[in-house]
Design a protein around this motif. Structure first.
Motif, PDB file in Angstrom:
ATOM      1  N   ARG A  90      85.913  51.928  28.133  1.00 25.22           N
ATOM      2  CA  ARG A  90      85.533  50.624  28.664  1.00 25.22           C
ATOM      3  C   ARG A  90      85.136  49.708  27.511  1.00 25.22           C
ATOM      4  NH1 ARG A  90      81.363  53.134  33.179  1.00 25.22           N
ATOM      5  NH2 ARG A  90      82.910  54.409  34.283  1.00 25.22           N
ATOM      6  N   TYR A 120      84.127  49.353  36.295  1.00 27.81           N
ATOM      7  CA  TYR A 120      82.991  49.000  35.431  1.00 27.81           C
ATOM      8  C   TYR A 120      83.498  48.735  34.024  1.00 27.81           C
ATOM      9  CZ  TYR A 120      79.499  50.514  38.872  1.00 27.81           C
ATOM     10  OH  TYR A 120      78.709  50.630  39.987  1.00 27.81           O
ATOM     11  N   PRO A 121      82.740  47.921  33.269  1.00 24.32           N
ATOM     12  CA  PRO A 121      81.594  47.110  33.700  1.00 24.32           C
ATOM     13  C   PRO A 121      82.032  45.833  34.406  1.00 24.32           C
ATOM     14  CG  PRO A 121      81.960  46.863  31.348  1.00 24.32           C
ATOM     15  CD  PRO A 121      82.970  47.869  31.824  1.00 24.32           C
ATOM     16  N   ASN A 136      76.932  48.323  33.974  1.00 27.87           N
ATOM     17  CA  ASN A 136      77.779  49.466  33.701  1.00 27.87           C
ATOM     18  C   ASN A 136      77.157  50.722  34.303  1.00 27.87           C
ATOM     19  OD1 ASN A 136      80.064  50.751  32.492  1.00 27.87           O
ATOM     20  ND2 ASN A 136      78.729  51.549  30.882  1.00 27.87           N
ATOM     21  N   GLU A 137      77.997  51.678  34.632  1.00 31.14           N
ATOM     22  CA  GLU A 137      77.529  52.967  35.134  1.00 31.14           C
ATOM     23  C   GLU A 137      77.574  53.991  34.002  1.00 31.14           C
ATOM     24  OE1 GLU A 137      78.324  55.595  39.104  1.00 31.14           O
ATOM     25  OE2 GLU A 137      80.050  55.227  37.815  1.00 31.14           O
ATOM     26  N   LEU A 142      73.090  53.142  37.094  1.00 29.92           N
ATOM     27  CA  LEU A 142      73.499  51.783  36.759  1.00 29.92           C
ATOM     28  C   LEU A 142      72.550  51.182  35.725  1.00 29.92           C
ATOM     29  CD1 LEU A 142      74.431  50.323  40.265  1.00 29.92           C
ATOM     30  CD2 LEU A 142      75.931  51.351  38.555  1.00 29.92           C
ATOM     31  N   LYS A 164      76.613  51.352  43.758  1.00 32.51           N
ATOM     32  CA  LYS A 164      77.686  50.745  42.977  1.00 32.51           C
ATOM     33  C   LYS A 164      77.595  49.228  43.086  1.00 32.51           C
ATOM     34  CE  LYS A 164      82.650  51.474  42.209  1.00 32.51           C
ATOM     35  NZ  LYS A 164      82.466  52.316  41.036  1.00 32.51           N
TER      36      LYS A 164
END
Length: 373
Positions: A90, A120-121, A136-137, A142, A164
Motif C-alpha cells: 500500500r 486501504y488506506p 489504514n488497517e 484501524l 472497517k
C-alpha cells in the motif's frame, strides 16, 4: 437447453451433450461466444470523440496486479494525493503541481502473491490544505494518520469502535469527519469528532451508505450514495427492509435530526455514486447513464408535490454530462474552479490523469449510448 442438460446427464459428459445437440464442443462454443461479444462491444465507440485526458501522473504495470484506488485534490488545488496497490503493498503518493515533483509519503505491507485488501488506506484533505489524513488497517486495527505537508511530520492514533472504514471527508470546520464505516456487518454513515474521539451514528439499517461528502456552502449537510428505498431513517433496526438494485443520491443534515433524507431523483435507471458537493445547489457525481461511467454535474431543485395542511415538496436534479470517455471513470475528485483528477482503466492498466477543467461540459448530442447500456 433441456436437451443439452438431459443428454449431458445421460452421457455424463458436457461436451457429448453439446456435440449431439449443437454439433460443437464446449471450447468451440466459448471461442465463438467471445468473438461475438468482442465484436458487439468493441464497435460501440468507433466514431465517438476521445477528449484529451490531461497530464498522466501514474500508470500501473500491466502484469503486476496494481491498482490506483483513490485520489484526492487538496483544497488549494496544489497537491494531488493518490493510493496505489502493488501486489499487496500500500503506497500513498503526493504530487506538487507547482514544483512538478512527486514523492512517496506512506508505504505499508510487503509485496506478495496473494489477493490483497485494496480498500486501504482511505484518504482525505483537511480544509486548511496542509494536512493529508488517511486511515489504514494494521494488525487487525484501524489507525488514523495526519501528515503535515509543510514540515513532513506525521502523527497517528488508534481509531476504535469500527470494523472497517470505506471512505471519509472533512467537515468545513475541520474538527469532524463524516465516514462510511462498517460495524456489526452494517455499512452506515458516522460523524467522528477528532478532538474527543466520539462518534455520532447517522444511519443504522441494512442498505449500504457509501461515499459521504460534506456540501460546500452549506455547513453540516452531507450527500452520499445509497441503495435504500425508504427516505426515512428507521428508529429501530429492521433486517427485512427492502433494497434497491441501483444506488441513488441522498442529502441529509444530521444537526437538524428530523430523520428525513432528501432523495435527489434523476434518471431512475442509473447508478449514481461518488458525489462531490460543490455548492448548496450543485454537485458532481459518477453515473452510467449511457452505459459507461462518466462525470455529471447536477443542479438541485424542488417542486410542489401536494398540499394538505401544509405544502409538501419533492426534490429532483437536472444533470448535464461533464465527460464522454469510452472507458469507465473508476474514481474522481475536483474542487470548484480547479481541475479534475480521475482514474481510468485502459489497456489492462490503471491510469491517473489530472488537468481537465472542473467546469468543462459536453454537449448532450455528443453522448453515445453504448452497447453496455
Amino acid at each position: 437447453i433441456p436437451s443439452i442438460i438431459y443428454l449431458s446427464k445421460i452421457y455424463k459428459n458436457v461436451d457429448e451433450g453439446l456435440m449431439y445437440v449443437l454439433g460443437l464442443k464446449l471450447k468451440e462454443i466459448e471461442k465463438e461466444w467471445r468473438e461475438w461479444y468482442g465484436d458487439y462491444y468493441s464497435g460501440t465507440f468507433v466514431d465517438s470523440p476521445v477528449p484529451d485526458p490531461g497530464l498522466l501522473l501514474e500508470q500501473t504495470k500491466r502484469k503486476r496486479r496494481s491498482v490506483i484506488q483513490d485520489v484526492r485534490v487538496s483544497p488549494d488545488n496544489r497537491y494531488i494525493a493518490w493510493v496505489t496497490y502493488d501486489r499487496g503493498k500500500r503506497i500513498i503518493r503526493l504530487y506538487d503541481t507547482e514544483s512538478e515533483k512527486e514523492k512517496r509519503v506512506f508505504a505499508r505491507e510487503p509485496r506478495y502473491d496473494q489477493k490483497p485488501d485494496n480498500t486501504y488506506p482511505v484518504i482525505a484533505w483537511h480544509p486548511g490544505g496542509d494536512i493529508l489524513t488517511f486511515i489504514n488497517e494494521e494488525k487487525g486495527r484501524l489507525k488514523i494518520y495526519f501528515y503535515r505537508i509543510s514540515t513532513g511530520d506525521m502523527d497517528e492514533r488508534n481509531l476504535l469502535y469500527f470494523d472497517k472504514v470505506l471512505s471519509f471527508d472533512y467537515a468545513p470546520s475541520g474538527n469532524r469527519i463524516v465516514m462510511s464505516a462498517v460495524k456489526d456487518g452494517l455499512t452506515d454513515i458516522y460523524i467522528h469528532t477528532l478532538a474527543s474521539g466520539t462518534n455520532q451514528q447517522v444511519t443504522r439499517d441494512v442498505p449500504d451508505d457509501l461515499y459521504p461528502r460534506y456540501i460546500k456552502g452549506e455547513p453540516g449537510r452531507i450527500i452520499f450514495s445509497s441503495n435504500r428505498q425508504n427516505d426515512t431513517l428507521a428508529v429501530a433496526y429492521d433486517p427485512n427492509v427492502g433494497l434497491s438494485s441501483l444506488f441513488n443520491l441522498f442529502s441529509y443534515d444530521p444537526e437538524n435530526g428530523d430523520g428525513i433524507l432528501t432523495r435527489l431523483e434523476g434518471n431512475r435507471f442509473t447508478n449514481k455514486t461518488k458525489p462531490l458537493g460543490e455548492t448548496n445547489r450543485t454537485f458532481t457525481f459518477l453515473a452510467n447513464e449511457n452505459g459507461t461511467i462518466n462525470r455529471f454535474r447536477a443542479t438541485f431543485d424542488s417542486a410542489i408535490a401536494y398540499i394538505d395542511t401544509t405544502t409538501h415538496y419533492r426534490y429532483f436534479i437536472d444533470s448535464e454530462p461533464l465527460s464522454n470517455y469510452n472507458r469507465n471513470i473508476e474514481t474522481h475528485d475536483a474542487n470548484p474552479g480547479g481541475k479534475v483528477a480521475r482514474v481510468l482503466f485502459e489497456d489492462n492498466s490503471y491510469k491517473l490523469y489530472y488537468g481537465e477543467p472542473a467546469d468543462a461540459t459536453v454537449r448532450a448530442d455528443e453522448i453515445i449510448t453504448s452497447s453496455f447500456r
